[in-house]
Scaffold this active site. Structure first.
Site, PDB file in Angstrom:
ATOM      1  N   HIS A 117      -4.298  -4.386  -2.752  1.00 56.48           N
ATOM      2  CA  HIS A 117      -4.669  -4.191  -1.575  1.00 56.48           C
ATOM      3  C   HIS A 117      -4.794  -2.682  -1.187  1.00 56.48           C
ATOM      4  CE1 HIS A 117      -2.714  -8.258  -0.003  1.00 56.48           C
ATOM      5  NE2 HIS A 117      -4.000  -8.318  -0.891  1.00 56.48           N
ATOM      6  N   VAL A 120       0.855  -1.288   0.078  1.00 55.61           N
ATOM      7  CA  VAL A 120       0.109   0.003  -0.043  1.00 55.61           C
ATOM      8  C   VAL A 120       0.886   1.254  -0.071  1.00 55.61           C
ATOM      9  CG1 VAL A 120      -1.990  -1.112   1.063  1.00 55.61           C
ATOM     10  CG2 VAL A 120      -0.156  -0.070   2.606  1.00 55.61           C
TER      11      VAL A 120
HETATM   12  N1  APR Z   1      14.251  -8.747   0.367  1.00 55.21           N
HETATM   13  C1  APR Z   1      13.515  -9.476  -0.183  1.00 55.21           C
HETATM   14  N2  APR Z   1      12.553 -10.365   0.445  1.00 55.21           N
HETATM   15  C2  APR Z   1      12.371  -9.933   1.920  1.00 55.21           C
HETATM   16  C3  APR Z   1      13.249  -9.101   2.442  1.00 55.21           C
HETATM   17  C4  APR Z   1      14.257  -8.333   1.497  1.00 55.21           C
HETATM   18  N3  APR Z   1      15.163  -7.594   2.118  1.00 55.21           N
HETATM   19  N4  APR Z   1      12.801  -8.845   3.615  1.00 55.21           N
HETATM   20  C5  APR Z   1      11.895  -9.662   3.840  1.00 55.21           C
HETATM   21  N5  APR Z   1      11.697 -10.437   2.989  1.00 55.21           N
HETATM   22  C6  APR Z   1      10.689 -11.449   2.519  1.00 55.21           C
HETATM   23  C7  APR Z   1      10.296 -12.240   3.748  1.00 55.21           C
HETATM   24  O1  APR Z   1      11.050 -13.451   3.667  1.00 55.21           O
HETATM   25  C8  APR Z   1       8.634 -12.929   3.600  1.00 55.21           C
HETATM   26  O2  APR Z   1       8.923 -13.690   2.727  1.00 55.21           O
HETATM   27  O3  APR Z   1       9.246 -10.729   2.314  1.00 55.21           O
HETATM   28  C9  APR Z   1       8.319 -11.547   2.531  1.00 55.21           C
HETATM   29  C10 APR Z   1       7.071 -10.649   3.389  1.00 55.21           C
HETATM   30  O4  APR Z   1       6.196 -11.612   3.768  1.00 55.21           O
HETATM   31  P1  APR Z   1       5.002 -10.902   4.407  1.00 55.21           P
HETATM   32  O5  APR Z   1       5.263 -10.017   5.718  1.00 55.21           O
HETATM   33  O6  APR Z   1       4.001 -11.763   4.693  1.00 55.21           O
HETATM   34  O7  APR Z   1       4.291  -9.844   3.511  1.00 55.21           O
HETATM   35  P2  APR Z   1       3.479 -10.112   2.230  1.00 55.21           P
HETATM   36  O8  APR Z   1       3.751 -11.218   1.570  1.00 55.21           O
HETATM   37  O9  APR Z   1       3.625  -8.876   1.322  1.00 55.21           O
HETATM   38  O10 APR Z   1       1.806 -10.176   2.919  1.00 55.21           O
HETATM   39  C11 APR Z   1       0.934 -10.166   2.029  1.00 55.21           C
HETATM   40  O11 APR Z   1      -0.601  -9.963   3.983  1.00 55.21           O
HETATM   41  O12 APR Z   1      -1.235  -8.761   5.992  1.00 55.21           O
HETATM   42  C12 APR Z   1      -1.533  -8.848   4.562  1.00 55.21           C
HETATM   43  O13 APR Z   1      -2.404  -7.118   3.299  1.00 55.21           O
HETATM   44  C13 APR Z   1      -1.240  -7.605   3.912  1.00 55.21           C
HETATM   45  O14 APR Z   1      -0.323  -6.993   1.751  1.00 55.21           O
HETATM   46  C14 APR Z   1      -0.205  -7.942   2.922  1.00 55.21           C
HETATM   47  C15 APR Z   1      -0.314  -9.399   2.511  1.00 55.21           C
END
Ligand code: APR
Ligand code: ZN
Length: 235
Positions: A107, A91
């Site tokens: 989202h 977002v």
């Molecule tokens: N580079 C690459 N990947 C990374 C980094 C980085 N520097 N730091 C973290 N990650 C990875 C983590 O290993 C994880 O797999 O990014 C991913 C983040 O996962 P989440 O925190 O679950 O975020 P996301 O997948 O975007 O969540 C999806 O869930 O809560 C809802 O609406 C919210 O859009 C969000 C959705």
């Protein structure tokens, strides 16, 4: 080589820009309960808590700068001779800040405000509150234009039709734990597309990808974009 690339990004692409992810050890869902701050019921129960949660994220996002991964995707969109569809679960506005055009925010965005009474949308002020008036109907039903759990993500028809006609699908910085985004790899596979995961570590859906590269997005995304452009220029 490839004519149509669909890219899905998640919170991991913005992590190195200083914005929290959700499910990492210090993630947002370690500090807040989803049902309190990211559901319609939570908003109905305590709107001020939800507005404060998004006001804080909006303020933090406003200070963040795009990183090399956002910039590389913007370069891909402008240099790739085929079609590049950029879908994000994020977002924040870091893809746009990096120069990306037509980003599909499935989202929603922190930059948007939505009237829960008349569905009017307008640019969100830095702080939304229960006193914020809808410019259209003057009600105080303003909320962040962000898709909460239990609500329908935006642009789904467009996204699904792009997945059915792409020949490369790339997921970047997402844990693959939230649907429908976590199922996009299956739709791409069904369309005969190649699928790649670029992430810090294997996601929950990593076994459903043809290929994967692990590392920080600011390192592995620019390397992957350079390779893709190089491959395409050699065609
Ligand atoms: N580079 C690459 N990947 C990374 C980094 C980085 N520097 N730091 C973290 N990650 C990875 C983590 O290993 C994880 O797999 O990014 C991913 C983040 O996962 P989440 O925190 O679950 O975020 P996301 O997948 O975007 O969540 C999806 O869930 O809560 C809802 O609406 C919210 O859009 C969000 C959705
Ligand atoms: Zn209204």
């Amino acid at each position: 080589m490839y004519d149509k690339v669909v890219i899905l990004t998640g919170a991991g692409i913005s992590a190195e820009s200083g914005l929290g992810t959700f499910r990492d050890a210090q993630g947002l869902w370690a500090q807040h309960r989803i049902e309190d701050v990211a559901t319609p019921a939570g908003f109905a129960r305590n709107p001020d808590l939800v507005q404060a949660f998004y006001n804080a994220r909006r303020a933090q996002a406003a200070l963040a700068q795009p990183n090399a991964a956002h910039l590389a995707l913007a370069q891909l969109q402008s240099s790739f001779p085929g079609e590049v569809i950029l879908v994000t679960q994020n977002v924040d506005a870091l893809h746009e800040a990096a120069g990306s055009m037509s980003v599909l925010h499935m989202h929603g965005t922190l930059a948007g405000a939505l009237c829960a009474s008349c569905n009017h949308r307008w640019p969100a002020p830095p702080e939304l509150s229960s006193n914020s008036l809808c410019p259209q109907c003057q009600s105080t039903a303003a909320r962040p234009d962000v898709v909460w759990f239990g609500e329908i993500p935006y642009h789904m028809d467009r996204i699904l039709s792009d997945l059915e006609t792409c020949d490369l699908f790339v997921a970047i910085g997402t844990s693959g734990q939230v649907y429908p985004a976590a199922g996009f790899v299956d739709a791409a596979t069904a369309a005969g597309a190649k699928t790649i995961e670029l992430n810090l570590e294997p996601s929950a859906t990593h076994s459903r990808f043809d290929d994967a590269r692990f590392g920080r997005a600011s390192a592995i995304v620019p390397a992957w974009v350079a390779e893709l452009l190089d491959e395409r220029n050699r065609d």
